[in-house]
Design a protein around this motif. Structure first.
Motif, PDB file in Angstrom:
ATOM      1  N   PHE A   1     -68.653  39.447 -12.156  1.00 41.36           N
ATOM      2  CA  PHE A   1     -67.592  40.445 -12.262  1.00 41.36           C
ATOM      3  C   PHE A   1     -66.722  40.403 -11.005  1.00 41.36           C
ATOM      4  CE2 PHE A   1     -65.680  44.572 -11.790  1.00 41.36           C
ATOM      5  CZ  PHE A   1     -65.318  44.925 -13.081  1.00 41.36           C
ATOM      6  N   ARG A   2     -67.394  40.368  -9.847  1.00 43.47           N
ATOM      7  CA  ARG A   2     -66.641  40.325  -8.577  1.00 43.47           C
ATOM      8  C   ARG A   2     -65.794  39.063  -8.470  1.00 43.47           C
ATOM      9  NH1 ARG A   2     -71.367  41.882  -6.146  1.00 43.47           N
ATOM     10  NH2 ARG A   2     -71.625  39.784  -5.297  1.00 43.47           N
ATOM     11  N   GLU A   3     -66.393  37.948  -8.878  1.00 41.70           N
ATOM     12  CA  GLU A   3     -65.623  36.704  -8.801  1.00 41.70           C
ATOM     13  C   GLU A   3     -64.468  36.689  -9.802  1.00 41.70           C
ATOM     14  OE1 GLU A   3     -67.858  33.081  -8.550  1.00 41.70           O
ATOM     15  OE2 GLU A   3     -69.159  33.892  -6.978  1.00 41.70           O
ATOM     16  N   SER A   4     -64.687  37.314 -10.944  1.00 42.17           N
ATOM     17  CA  SER A   4     -63.600  37.427 -11.920  1.00 42.17           C
ATOM     18  C   SER A   4     -62.460  38.224 -11.315  1.00 42.17           C
ATOM     19  CB  SER A   4     -64.084  38.133 -13.190  1.00 42.17           C
ATOM     20  OG  SER A   4     -65.081  37.375 -13.818  1.00 42.17           O
ATOM     21  N   TYR A   5     -62.831  39.269 -10.599  1.00 40.33           N
ATOM     22  CA  TYR A   5     -61.814  40.097  -9.943  1.00 40.33           C
ATOM     23  C   TYR A   5     -60.998  39.266  -8.948  1.00 40.33           C
ATOM     24  CZ  TYR A   5     -59.740  43.394  -6.691  1.00 40.33           C
ATOM     25  OH  TYR A   5     -58.855  44.035  -5.869  1.00 40.33           O
ATOM     26  N   GLU A   6     -61.683  38.366  -8.248  1.00 39.55           N
ATOM     27  CA  GLU A   6     -60.963  37.511  -7.307  1.00 39.55           C
ATOM     28  C   GLU A   6     -59.957  36.597  -8.019  1.00 39.55           C
ATOM     29  OE1 GLU A   6     -63.123  35.187  -4.405  1.00 39.55           O
ATOM     30  OE2 GLU A   6     -64.669  36.736  -4.475  1.00 39.55           O
ATOM     31  N   VAL A   7     -60.352  36.146  -9.203  1.00 35.11           N
ATOM     32  CA  VAL A   7     -59.472  35.264  -9.957  1.00 35.11           C
ATOM     33  C   VAL A   7     -58.243  36.023 -10.466  1.00 35.11           C
ATOM     34  CG1 VAL A   7     -59.297  33.989 -12.138  1.00 35.11           C
ATOM     35  CG2 VAL A   7     -61.263  33.646 -10.642  1.00 35.11           C
ATOM     36  N   VAL A   8     -58.497  37.242 -10.921  1.00 38.43           N
ATOM     37  CA  VAL A   8     -57.429  38.013 -11.556  1.00 38.43           C
ATOM     38  C   VAL A   8     -56.595  38.766 -10.509  1.00 38.43           C
ATOM     39  CG1 VAL A   8     -56.956  39.870 -13.206  1.00 38.43           C
ATOM     40  CG2 VAL A   8     -58.780  38.225 -13.661  1.00 38.43           C
ATOM     41  N   GLY A   9     -57.261  39.250  -9.483  1.00 41.99           N
ATOM     42  CA  GLY A   9     -56.524  39.920  -8.413  1.00 41.99           C
ATOM     43  C   GLY A   9     -56.128  41.346  -8.726  1.00 41.99           C
ATOM     44  N   ASP A  10     -56.696  41.934  -9.766  1.00 48.94           N
ATOM     45  CA  ASP A  10     -56.344  43.298 -10.125  1.00 48.94           C
ATOM     46  C   ASP A  10     -57.506  43.882 -10.918  1.00 48.94           C
ATOM     47  OD1 ASP A  10     -53.656  45.162 -10.761  1.00 48.94           O
ATOM     48  OD2 ASP A  10     -55.229  45.281 -12.272  1.00 48.94           O
ATOM     49  N   LEU A  11     -58.015  45.037 -10.473  1.00 52.43           N
ATOM     50  CA  LEU A  11     -59.225  45.587 -11.098  1.00 52.43           C
ATOM     51  C   LEU A  11     -58.988  45.960 -12.562  1.00 52.43           C
ATOM     52  CD1 LEU A  11     -62.184  46.462 -10.741  1.00 52.43           C
ATOM     53  CD2 LEU A  11     -61.335  48.745 -10.186  1.00 52.43           C
ATOM     54  N   ALA A  12     -57.889  46.659 -12.825  1.00 52.96           N
ATOM     55  CA  ALA A  12     -57.629  47.107 -14.200  1.00 52.96           C
ATOM     56  C   ALA A  12     -57.492  45.906 -15.132  1.00 52.96           C
ATOM     57  CB  ALA A  12     -56.361  47.957 -14.244  1.00 52.96           C
ATOM     58  N   GLU A  13     -56.799  44.899 -14.660  1.00 54.77           N
ATOM     59  CA  GLU A  13     -56.603  43.722 -15.504  1.00 54.77           C
ATOM     60  C   GLU A  13     -57.930  42.997 -15.728  1.00 54.77           C
ATOM     61  OE1 GLU A  13     -53.775  40.860 -14.067  1.00 54.77           O
ATOM     62  OE2 GLU A  13     -53.912  39.673 -15.890  1.00 54.77           O
ATOM     63  N   THR A  14     -58.742  42.903 -14.667  1.00 55.52           N
ATOM     64  CA  THR A  14     -60.043  42.246 -14.799  1.00 55.52           C
ATOM     65  C   THR A  14     -60.879  42.938 -15.871  1.00 55.52           C
ATOM     66  OG1 THR A  14     -59.943  41.842 -12.425  1.00 55.52           O
ATOM     67  CG2 THR A  14     -62.045  41.427 -13.496  1.00 55.52           C
TER      68      THR A  14
END
Lengths: 339, 540
Positions: B72-85
């Motif tokens: 989840f955290r790494e996905s957030y890094e890829v997306v760069g936005d919590l809501a979008e992740t």
């Protein structure tokens, strides 16, 4: 002591010592088995090439007069006791997974692949193996694709709307693979499809190879703005932002790529519309494909190799991150490396 | 809310101003007045109070998406936005709903008295009715992290067209302390201003930079030819503090920062002088840390920003003063249309009458006979702790927003130093999944000491190249941070430098940014900590 693995990664590419050949080498070698004709897989300078029949003309168009042998899917050739065969990867026309077998041990190199039938490439077929070398360009769970009917409905609606507003629709996608996939799924009742020269050359090579494609019109110096207006233009990423594109004004420009799934990446392209259309497997597709091989070990190339291999280990696979010199796809795309 | 989610998407998909205004107008014409005012509130940063915190949101999303926490955290890094992740990781919806934006906002407000479990059930049920885009926008509203890539100017333009009012009027009316429960769309577009909001500030007038880049130094002659004789200009120092508007109306006082944040409580030492201003006074100026008649560097003021409670000690050690630039309202009358010179006279009179001249200061005028002389005076800016000069046309009114023509800022060149890139982290927004947040180091003997972080200054093409370099030259990974092989050299510019015990290098920089990529330099040619220290202001 355990014996040497059948396939290994060295500085030239994925190597089979027993059969003395490489798969998609990134430096020139004597014998190269090519999964598909994209430029980061089929490189210039090898002495001899082996690929699928449907890659023949496009490889000749891209690499010139090479020593090339082509075979059908599921056809086997043998080099020093090693059985080599190609199997559909569903990525683009002629794309293949490479199956390598020696003394009962089977390895498969996926090349690039997707599971969804795109209507133009031979659909992906899982191949059982002991070790699987898989790409994972989109190996993060945020990448999940919608069925292509849904995406193409969006594309056709967008074209229709632009057409009504007197605007030209410019669709950007790789010249090999994406462009043909788009073309075959466009609704030609809306208008005509024009092509950038690079895409038309690719089409011509494929047609020469016996592929039938819908009708397109190549944009030449004598093509007028009025003629194009309201129709759809297929162009490669390298054409974005060039004077060539200015000629198409007024237009709306759409980008077709898996990267469009993320807002940030989409905004960087500054496209009017981003269509999430990829020729790679999404997160679930990758896992499903790996599962279907029943493999014991999996080696990951391209993209999010570290995260994806860690996840696979957590769900019970013997998964490894492989160091390769394949191009960084998103970067290649910016540079128009596929042109 | 589906049309609101589509609005967001449509705005995302064009960067043409006229297109965007058209999209905004189409939206406004298609929804109820309640939705309009709620949309306006969200677009101007007036978010509903947060009822579900990030941890709850993340935990519940994680539970639904069935992936491990690290992924989840790494996905957030890829997306760069919590809501979008979260919106990308949640399962597809199984239900359907067609609630309006206002209905959702009401439901969010009603969460106030709900238990955690009730909140969770409500949220999961809501998610289960939304596609990815709607989820994304919905979570943005929930977390209050709602930022649209649309400037307020565009929304104002769309509203002004619909209401047939001018944009300055709309800009003024949407400022201040309103919220969509009390302020209706009809009030907003009424021909006569119906507001009774004492706190409402005026839109700030902002200066244009006289030179667009630090590379192109404007000569006195060039300035003369574009601005005319210097006698037509009022010149002041450009101070580096917090731009603020101060209001005294009907026994109430307000301090607004330029970001439209109400900052009244943050500066208690200003209260007395504001209370002593005549009723119906609004001043524009700068809040600066100020001691013994001397401005202090910005980092002193920084110690007070973001503090919840201000200790006596802090107030004593780091006191502030207000440097008045302008007067916008006098005796309850909007005087922004008077000339700069006339307003200045009124301001001077007001300040002379003040009982608190130590706290209520007036921005000193800078006198010069020629642009040449002024260019010479400008060189003293750094010694005065000023950022440069402000040029204001004497005949000009006080305008709305950043306008070319009558207010110019003539800043001094930034300080600069060549540094080596050593750490990198992925960016956010349109830089998501790209390494764009860099840490730079200078030499201390044979060691590289980090001294600055910078995020901006490179072109998109350079960002791609640097990103590529980082991915291929990572030495170590610490969570989201990568240690990069020291090789690339950049020229780092900054507005000021001060000693700091909180930083490894012993210095803190003001506004560090990348001026250029020095592809011509090897890492050995980067500057040393010693040369950085030489840039520190002299003691005393």
């Amino acid at each position: 002591m355990s014996k040497k693995p059948l396939l290994e990664f060295n500085q030239f590419g994925i190597y089979c010592q027993q059969g003395d050949f490489y798969i998609d080498p990134w430096k020139p070698v004597n014998y190269a088995v090519i999964t598909h004709a994209h430029s980061d897989h089929a490189r210039w300078g090898n002495k001899h090439y082996l690929a699928h029949h449907l890659s023949k003309e496009i490889l000749k168009y891209r690499l010139g007069d090479i020593s090339l042998e082509t075979i059908a899917y599921n056809q086997t050739i043998i080099r020093n006791g090693v059985k080599i065969s190609l199997h559909p990867a569903g990525h683009i026309i002629g794309s293949a997974q490479v199956r390598v077998e020696y003394e009962g041990e089977v390895w498969v190199v996926s090349g690039d692949y997707k599971l969804e039938d795109d209507g133009i490439s031979t659909p992906f077929e899982p191949v059982k193996c002991h070790s699987f070398i898989s790409e994972c360009t989109f190996g993060m769970p945020v990448y999940t694709w919608k069925p292509q009917e849904e995406i193409f409905k969006g594309i056709n609606d967008w074209w229709h709307q632009n057409h009504q507003q007197g605007k030209t629709s410019v669709l950007v996608g790789y010249s090999l693979g994406k462009a043909q996939r788009i073309l075959q799924n466009l609704n030609l009742d809306i208008g005509k499809v024009y092509t950038h020269g690079v895409i038309q050359n690719t089409h011509d090579a494929l047609i020469k190879n016996g592929i039938s494609l819908k009708e397109t019109y190549k944009i030449t110096a004598s093509t007028t703005k009025e003629e194009i207006r309201g129709n759809l233009v297929l162009c490669p990423p390298s054409a974005v932002g060039t004077p060539w594109m200015k000629k198409l004004n007024p237009y709306s420009f759409g980008y077709c790529s898996g990267w469009m799934a993320i807002r940030g990446a989409k905004r960087r392209r500054a496209a009017d519309r981003g269509f999430v259309l990829s020729d790679h497997a999404d997160w679930h597709g990758l896992i499903q494909a790996i599962e279907a091989t029943s493999c014991e070990s999996v080696y990951l190339t391209h993209g999010y190799t570290a995260s994806f291999s860690r996840y696979l280990r957590e769900i019970g696979y013997d998964a490894h991150e492989a160091n390769t010199l394949y191009g960084d796809e998103s970067l290649e795309e910016e540079k128009g490396g596929e042109a | 809310m589906k049309n609101f989610a589509n609005l967001f998407l449509a705005l995302d998909e064009t960067n043409k101003t006229n297109e965007r205004i058209k999209i905004l107008k189409e939206y406004l014409l298609q929804v109820s007045d309640d939705d309009k005012i709620n949309m306006l509130a969200l677009f101007t940063g007036r978010k509903p109070k947060r009822q579900i915190n990030s941890t709850q949101l993340k935990d519940w999303a994680l539970e639904q998406s069935k992936i491990p926490d690290w992924l989840f955290r790494e996905s957030y890094e890829v997306v760069g936005d919590l809501a979008e992740t979260i919106s990308l990781l949640l399962p597809l919806p199984t239900q359907h709903q067609d609630k309006s934006l206002s209905q959702w906002i009401t439901e969010i407000k009603d969460l106030k008295d709900k238990t955690e479990e009730e909140k969770k059930n409500w949220l999961l049920a809501a998610w289960d009715t939304m596609d990815q885009q709607e989820k994304f926008v919905f979570i943005k509203i929930l977390t209050g992290g709602f930022r649209v890539g649309v400037s307020q100017n565009l929304v104002v333009k769309a509203l002004a067209d619909i209401a047939q009012l001018d944009t300055a009027t709309i800009t003024h009316r949407i400022m201040g302390n309103w919220n969509p429960d009390e302020f209706t769309f009809q009030q907003l577009i009424a021909a006569e201003d119906a507001s009774t909001d004492n706190s409402r500030p005026y839109p700030f007038f902002l200066a244009y930079p006289i030179q667009e880049t630090s590379d192109l130094q404007k000569t006195a002659l060039e300035i003369e030819s574009s601005l005319g004789p210097i006698s037509q200009w009022q010149v002041e120092w450009k101070w580096d503090g917090i731009r603020a508007q101060i209001i005294h109306r009907k026994d109430e006082i307000f301090i607004w920062s330029r970001g439209e944040d109400l900052a009244t409580d943050k500066f208690p030492e200003l209260h007395r002088f504001i209370q002593n201003l005549p009723d119906g006074t609004v001043l524009d100026g700068e809040i600066l840390a100020f001691k013994n008649n001397q401005p202090l560097p910005f980092n002193i003021l920084q110690t007070r920003i973001g503090r919840k409670t201000l200790s006596k000690k802090l107030l004593q050690e780091n006191p502030v003063a207000f440097i008045a630039y302008d007067i916008l309202e006098l005796e309850g009358i909007d005087i922004r249309n008077k000339s700069q010179s006339d307003r200045r006279l009124l301001l001077e009179k007001l300040q002379e009458d003040s009982l608190h001249p130590e706290i209520f200061r007036i921005s000193e005028l800078v006198h010069a006979q020629s642009w040449d002389e002024l260019a010479f005076i400008r060189e003293q800016s750094r010694a005065k702790l000023a950022e440069g000069l402000m040029l204001k046309r004497k005949a000009a009114s006080y305008q709305v927003g950043r306008k070319r023509g009558d207010w110019w800022k003539w800043k001094i060149d930034p300080l600069a130093i060549d540094a080596v890139l050593i750490y990198a982290q992925k960016g956010h927004g349109r830089r998501a999944d790209l390494y764009t947040d860099y840490t730079f180091a200078v030499w201390d003997g044979d060691k590289l000491v980090p001294f600055a972080k910078a995020y901006s200054g490179l072109t998109d093409k350079e960002i791609n190249q640097v990103d590529h370099f980082i991915k291929k030259n990572t030495l170590e990974k610490f969570g989201p941070v990568r240690t990069v092989k020291p090789e690339l050299v950049f020229e780092i510019g900054f507005e000021g430098i001060n000693k700091s015990s909180r930083h490894k290098s012993g210095v803190a920089l003001r506004f560090p940014r990348i001026l250029r990529w020095r592809t011509d330099k090897k890492k050995e040619e980067a500057d040393s900590l010693e040369s950085l220290m030489l840039l520190l202001p002299k003691e005393g």
